[in-house]
Design a protein around this motif. Structure first.
Motif, short mmCIF file in Angstrom:
data_model
loop_
_atom_site.label_atom_id
_atom_site.label_comp_id
_atom_site.label_asym_id
_atom_site.label_seq_id
_atom_site.Cartn_x
_atom_site.Cartn_y
_atom_site.Cartn_z
N TRP A 61 90.67 20.13 134.27
CA TRP A 61 91.48 19.22 135.09
C TRP A 61 90.64 18.42 136.06
O TRP A 61 89.85 18.97 136.82
CB TRP A 61 92.48 20.04 135.93
N HIS A 62 90.86 17.13 136.07
CA HIS A 62 90.16 16.29 137.05
C HIS A 62 90.86 14.94 137.14
O HIS A 62 91.73 14.62 136.34
CB HIS A 62 88.70 16.08 136.64
N GLU A 63 90.46 14.17 138.13
CA GLU A 63 90.88 12.78 138.25
C GLU A 63 89.60 11.94 138.15
O GLU A 63 88.53 12.43 138.47
CB GLU A 63 91.56 12.51 139.59
N ASP A 64 89.75 10.71 137.75
CA ASP A 64 88.56 9.87 137.58
C ASP A 64 88.18 9.09 138.84
O ASP A 64 87.11 8.48 138.89
CB ASP A 64 88.79 8.87 136.43
N VAL A 65 89.04 9.12 139.84
CA VAL A 65 88.73 8.41 141.09
C VAL A 65 87.82 9.29 141.94
O VAL A 65 88.15 10.44 142.20
CB VAL A 65 90.00 8.09 141.89
N THR A 71 95.87 13.27 136.92
CA THR A 71 95.08 14.42 136.49
C THR A 71 95.15 14.58 134.98
O THR A 71 96.21 14.43 134.39
CB THR A 71 95.62 15.70 137.17
N HIS A 72 94.03 14.88 134.39
CA HIS A 72 93.98 15.05 132.94
C HIS A 72 92.85 15.98 132.57
O HIS A 72 92.03 16.35 133.41
CB HIS A 72 93.81 13.69 132.26
N ARG A 73 92.78 16.34 131.33
CA ARG A 73 91.71 17.22 130.85
C ARG A 73 91.57 17.09 129.36
O ARG A 73 92.42 16.52 128.68
CB ARG A 73 92.05 18.67 131.18
FE LIG Z 1 88.56 11.71 133.02
#
Ligand SMILES: [Fe+2]
Ligand SMILES: O=C(O)CCC(=O)C(=O)O
Length: 287
Positions: free
Chosen positions: A118-122, A189-191
């Motif tokens: 899980w993470h965000e790209d910002v 959020t995505h993974r």
């Molecule tokens: Fe990403």
């Protein structure tokens, strides 16, 4: 530049973009041309000083994708056209061709239990803080890999979720079909769940907010430099051919226009066209 309200704000939007044959071409070229390194968290395409490999959360090999090579510039062009059209209908972020970062080609391998939790790209620092939109293009066939969800052991591929605080963390599974482009606001959020069989390849592109200076700048047309050596056209042994999609011309149109502009005699035109077509396909690589 005007700030506009969103018309709709979906957490992600998936659309078919590349054909399976185009995905194969991209994979084949990437394998022979791109320089892969081990991924690090925070190793975006910009401002990644002092970042150490954190193999726990991101396990992948990745490579930056050049913007100027003819082959990849066609991918940038396709992606920009689609992202721009989609963004205009939905989020209406202030983006411009010039705010595209370099694309990242990533390979997640089962040998590595490749994935990205899980993470965000910002980001909080550097230019990653200006990211507005993220796009992930699925380059592998769905059957080429399996990805296992940690907790329940079920095979699935989960890409974009509503929120990392959902409990249990219920993901919305994005499509596994080759060629799908999944667009989402970079704060979502995505993974990528761990790959347990085969390999998953993807192309990721981020778009930053435009501060105002980029808005009128066009994306340069892909340029293909091809050599044409022929006894029949002895005066010309090097020609430069520009293949632009901006005015919706096909490669054949573009070759036709070139032959006309350079005044090749009618009796040689079909042979010149054939040679140019072959050179573009094999050397520059038409997508
Ligand atoms: Fe990403
Ligand atoms: O490989 C993907 O589809 C997504 C990768 C990702 O989330 C990232 O590189 O930030």
């Amino acid at each position: 530049r005007d700030v506009r309200r969103p018309l709709a704000y979906p957490r992600f939007e998936a659309q078919p973009l590349l054909t399976p044959a185009q995905c194969r071409k991209v994979r084949r070229r990437a394998a022979s041309e791109l320089q892969f390194t081990e991924a690090t968290v925070g190793s975006g395409s910009v401002g990644s000083h002092g970042v150490k490999a954190q193999r726990g959360s991101r396990r992948a090999k990745f490579a930056g994708v050049p913007k100027t090579s003819f082959f990849y510039s066609q991918v940038y062009r396709l992606l920009w056209d689609r992202i721009n059209a989609t963004n205009e209908k939905l989020w209406r972020f202030a983006i411009a061709p010039g705010t595209m970062e370099f694309m990242q080609y990533s390979i997640y391998a089962a040998s590595d239990l490749g994935g990205y939790s899980w993470h965000e790209d910002v980001g909080f620092h550097s230019e990653t803080a200006s990211r507005a939109l993220s796009v992930s293009v699925q380059l592998s066939e769905g059957a080429a890999y399996e990805a296992k969800f940690w907790a329940d052991g079920k095979v699935r591929y989960s890409q974009v979720v509503r929120s990392r605080w959902d409990f249990p963390r219920i993901g919305v599974n994005a499509s596994r079909d080759a060629g799908q482009a999944i667009m989402f606001p970079s704060h979502v959020t995505h993974r990528v769940t761990p790959v347990t069989r085969g390999e998953r390849h993807s192309l990721v592109l981020w778009l930053q907010l435009d501060t105002g200076s980029e808005v009128d700048r066009e994306l340069p047309a892909p340029v293909c430099n091809v050599q044409v050596a022929s006894r029949r056209i002895s005066s010309v042994n090097m020609v430069e051919l520009t293949y632009g999609r901006t005015d919706n011309c096909t490669m054949q149109d573009s070759i036709g226009a070139f032959v006309e502009a350079h005044g090749f005699p009618a009796q040689h035109q079909s042979s010149v066209k054939r040679q140019l077509g072959e050179a573009m396909t094999s050397k520059c690589g038409v997508l």
